[in-house]
Structures are given as C-alpha cells and as structure tokens.
Design a protein around this motif. Structure first.
Motif, short mmCIF file in Angstrom:
data_model
loop_
_atom_site.label_atom_id
_atom_site.label_comp_id
_atom_site.label_asym_id
_atom_site.label_seq_id
_atom_site.Cartn_x
_atom_site.Cartn_y
_atom_site.Cartn_z
N ALA A 66 -26.41 6.95 29.34
CA ALA A 66 -26.93 8.27 29.70
C ALA A 66 -25.82 9.31 29.80
N MET A 67 -24.70 8.92 30.38
CA MET A 67 -23.63 9.87 30.63
C MET A 67 -22.78 10.15 29.39
N PHE A 68 -22.48 9.11 28.63
CA PHE A 68 -21.56 9.24 27.50
C PHE A 68 -22.22 9.03 26.14
N GLY A 69 -23.48 8.59 26.13
CA GLY A 69 -24.10 8.22 24.88
C GLY A 69 -23.58 6.92 24.34
N ASP A 70 -22.89 6.15 25.19
CA ASP A 70 -22.25 4.90 24.77
C ASP A 70 -22.29 3.90 25.92
N ALA A 71 -23.14 2.89 25.81
CA ALA A 71 -23.33 1.92 26.88
C ALA A 71 -22.11 1.06 27.15
N VAL B 58 -27.76 8.38 38.51
CA VAL B 58 -28.00 6.94 38.64
C VAL B 58 -29.47 6.68 38.98
N ARG B 59 -30.03 7.47 39.87
CA ARG B 59 -31.43 7.32 40.27
C ARG B 59 -32.36 7.44 39.06
N TRP B 60 -32.16 8.49 38.27
CA TRP B 60 -33.08 8.74 37.16
C TRP B 60 -32.81 7.83 35.96
N VAL B 61 -31.64 7.24 35.89
CA VAL B 61 -31.41 6.20 34.88
C VAL B 61 -32.32 5.01 35.15
N HIS B 62 -32.36 4.57 36.40
CA HIS B 62 -33.26 3.46 36.75
C HIS B 62 -34.71 3.84 36.47
N PHE B 63 -35.11 5.04 36.90
CA PHE B 63 -36.49 5.46 36.67
C PHE B 63 -36.80 5.56 35.18
N ALA B 64 -35.83 5.97 34.38
CA ALA B 64 -36.05 6.09 32.93
C ALA B 64 -36.34 4.72 32.32
N MET B 65 -35.66 3.68 32.79
CA MET B 65 -35.91 2.34 32.26
C MET B 65 -37.32 1.87 32.62
N ILE C 44 -30.45 5.36 26.53
CA ILE C 44 -30.60 4.20 27.41
C ILE C 44 -31.45 3.13 26.75
N VAL C 45 -32.62 3.53 26.29
CA VAL C 45 -33.55 2.56 25.72
C VAL C 45 -33.03 2.00 24.40
N LYS C 46 -32.47 2.85 23.57
CA LYS C 46 -31.96 2.40 22.27
C LYS C 46 -30.83 1.39 22.44
N GLN C 47 -29.94 1.62 23.40
CA GLN C 47 -28.75 0.77 23.54
C GLN C 47 -28.90 -0.37 24.54
N VAL C 48 -29.75 -0.19 25.56
CA VAL C 48 -29.88 -1.20 26.62
C VAL C 48 -31.28 -1.78 26.69
#
Length: 346
Positions: free
Chosen positions: A79-84, A251-258, A306-310
């Motif tokens: 999410a932050m860097f475009g690179d997991a 961080v909160r919305w990364v979890h929610f996005a998943m 996020i979804v594409k890489q993780v």
C-alpha cells in the motif's frame, strides 16, 4: 487433579513465579518523529513479528518469512510503496515486543498480540484492528486421557512470561479452585521443547498457537490433544505507537482492505479483470474513483496493490492458517457467520 492422575502425570515442577513483564516497558518513550514520514524516507517498513509461530510468522526452509501476520506487513508495504517486498522482519519475543515498538526499533508490531485496555493506554500503543479472533486453551498428551482442563488440578503448566496468557491462567485456576505450578519460559521454541520433552503436564497459550505448535510435530501431532475449554477472549491485531495517527490510519485500512476485497470477491488472480468494473465499490477499491489513497497519503491504487501482490484476507488465511488445522470460525466474514467486518471504504 485426582491423586492417581497426578501420579500418571508425574512431571517435575519448576519453581517459577508469574510475571506479566509489562511494567518495565511502560515508561519507555516513543520516538518523536512522524513514523509515516520516516518510513517513506527510509523506503522500507520494519515489522516486529513472532520468533517463529507456524501460520502466523515463521521463516520457511529458504528463510523467507511466511504467515498471516507476515502477510499484513507485506500488505502495508504494498500500500505504501507499491511493492510488498519493501519490509524487513524483526523477530521479537513476548517480553521484547513492546520495548521494540516503544523504542522505535520496529514501526509496527504484527505479532499475535492481544488487544487489552492497559496495552492500549498505559503502554502508549494503538491497536488498529483485529486480524485474528482467538482464545486461550490447553494442550496435553492424548495418553493422559484428560477430557477437560478442570482435570488439571496439581499440574505443571508451561507458559510464556509477559503475556495475557499468564494472567488468564492464574485467574482461571483461582476461579475454579484448582492448583497448578507454572513453568515459565520466555522463548517459544524453548517452551515447546519443555512441553514435548515432558517437563510440563500441559501447555497453555492461544488456541491458534497450540494448533501451530502441534503442527510442527509431524506424525507425532496426533499424540497431543487440545482440551475443549477456551478460557479467554484474545483479539489479536497489529499495534502502533500513540501519536502516529497517519501511520495508524494506513495500517488500519490495509487490514480492512484485505477483508473488503474478500467480501467483494476480489482475489490476486482475478482483480485485473475488475479494473473496469461498473460496481462503484470496486471502482473505489481499485483506485478508479473516490481518491481513497490520496486520503491516506498513498497512491490511489494502494488497495489494488495489496490484493494483486499479497491477496485478500481469505487467501492469506487459506495459505497460512488453514494448513495448521484451524478452521475459519470466528474469523470468517460477517456475511458467513463470522466476525470479520470492514467499515465502508468510501
């Protein structure tokens, strides 16, 4: 425990006192710099994880970290860097983890850590979500023939210090008017060795941890049973420092996005097929509308990355947790009878 059962158990008790291990860390001061900006400038997230817990955070045979918590860290990097891959993992013990976060050694703690009032306030932390609903249980050798934890009167029990597990253990035995002797060992690997070598009659931790530890025994796993009692609520989730609202939001919305991705049916395999979707929720998710990433200070394709890489939450669970024998249960989506729920992404 009945006298004849005590004889069967026959484990030697080690003199050890319960110690929460938090007071020494409560006075530590968090760094004053803005974590979000520091990470952006550094170009890498430093994530505190378990020293080795199957399904959640453990290096594989090639030394690559795998697990549900590990995936969350990688998702934040995506999410932050475009690179997991832009994340460094720092193994921490139960006692070290809070000092590591308070001191700035790690930016984020994703380490099967229970959300409690004291940790959320007096320790200077913010829990930003729950990525695994759990509860504490007990594991024993199947050959003992135990059917309930209430048969553990007089037992020696392996437990890690600096955990909610210690307090729950003492509270539950006191409430049930039972006696026990704790065998307190800091490092998880050493606790496991103590239990499987017979130094303890029982091992107590979160049920997920018990299943993970049992899964490491290969063919011998069937020799151990997790007793039916779940004696606590253990909402596990990622932790950041107080005063880092911008970082906490991400961080909160990364979890929610998943979680949201799973509900929308977006997976790492099919998300590219939805880039031109006419569904407004999917348009916002993939960054085609709404400017959600801009609100978080990252690229509008943050959730897509996020979804594409993780992957989505369900993909991560199936890849990491299902193999160690833990069904979704409470961690299923709310639409399927579980508790996983994301607020509206709009």
């Amino acid at each position: 425990m009945h006298r004849d059962l005590s004889k069967r158990l026959g484990a030697t008790a080690l003199a050890a006192a319960l110690c929460l291990g938090l007071a020494g860390t409560a006075s530590a001061q968090a760094p004053q710099a803005n974590t979000f900006d520091v990470i952006k400038a550094r170009g890498q997230i430093v994530c505190g994880v378990n020293t080795g817990l199957a399904g959640f955070a453990a290096p594989d045979s090639q030394g690559v970290w795998r697990g549900l918590d590990v995936d969350l860290c990688r998702a934040v990097a995506a999410a932050m860097f475009g690179d997991a891959s832009k994340v460094r993992f720092v193994p921490t013990t139960a006692q070290q983890r809070f000092t590591a976060l308070q001191s700035g050694e790690v930016d984020l703690l994703a380490r099967n850590t229970t959300w409690t009032l004291s940790r959320d306030t007096s320790l200077g932390f913010n829990f930003v979500g729950i990525n695994f609903y759990d509860g504490q249980g007990f594991m024993v050798k199947r050959s003992l023939g135990l059917k309930s934890a209430k048969e553990l009167d007089g037992a020696t029990i392996c437990v890690q210090p600096g955990t909610t597990t210690e307090l729950n253990l003492a509270d539950w035995f006191r409430a049930n008017n039972l006696r026990f002797t704790p065998v307190v060992i800091e490092r998880l690997e050493e606790v496991n060795q103590a239990f499987f070598s017979g130094r303890c009659d029982a091992f107590t931790t979160d049920v997920s941890g018990l299943a993970a530890v049992r899964s490491t025994q290969g063919p011998r796993a069937e020799e151990y049973v997790i007793l039916p009692e779940v004696i606590s609520k253990e909402p596990l989730g990622p932790v950041v420092r107080h005063g880092d609202s911008r970082w906490a939001d991400l961080v909160r919305w990364v979890h929610f996005a998943m979680v949201e991705a799973e509900e929308l049916g977006l997976t790492s395999a099919n998300i590219d097929q939805h880039l031109n979707s006419q569904n407004p929720a999917i348009q916002r998710f993939v960054g085609a509308a709404g400017g959600l990433g801009q609100m978080l200070g990252v690229d509008n394709r943050w959730a897509y990355n996020i979804v594409k890489q993780v992957g989505n939450y369900g993909e991560s669970y199936a890849r990491n947790v299902t193999p160690i024998g833990i069904p979704r249960g409470q961690n299923e989506l709310w639409t399927k009878g579980g508790q996983m729920y994301a607020p509206p992404m709009r």
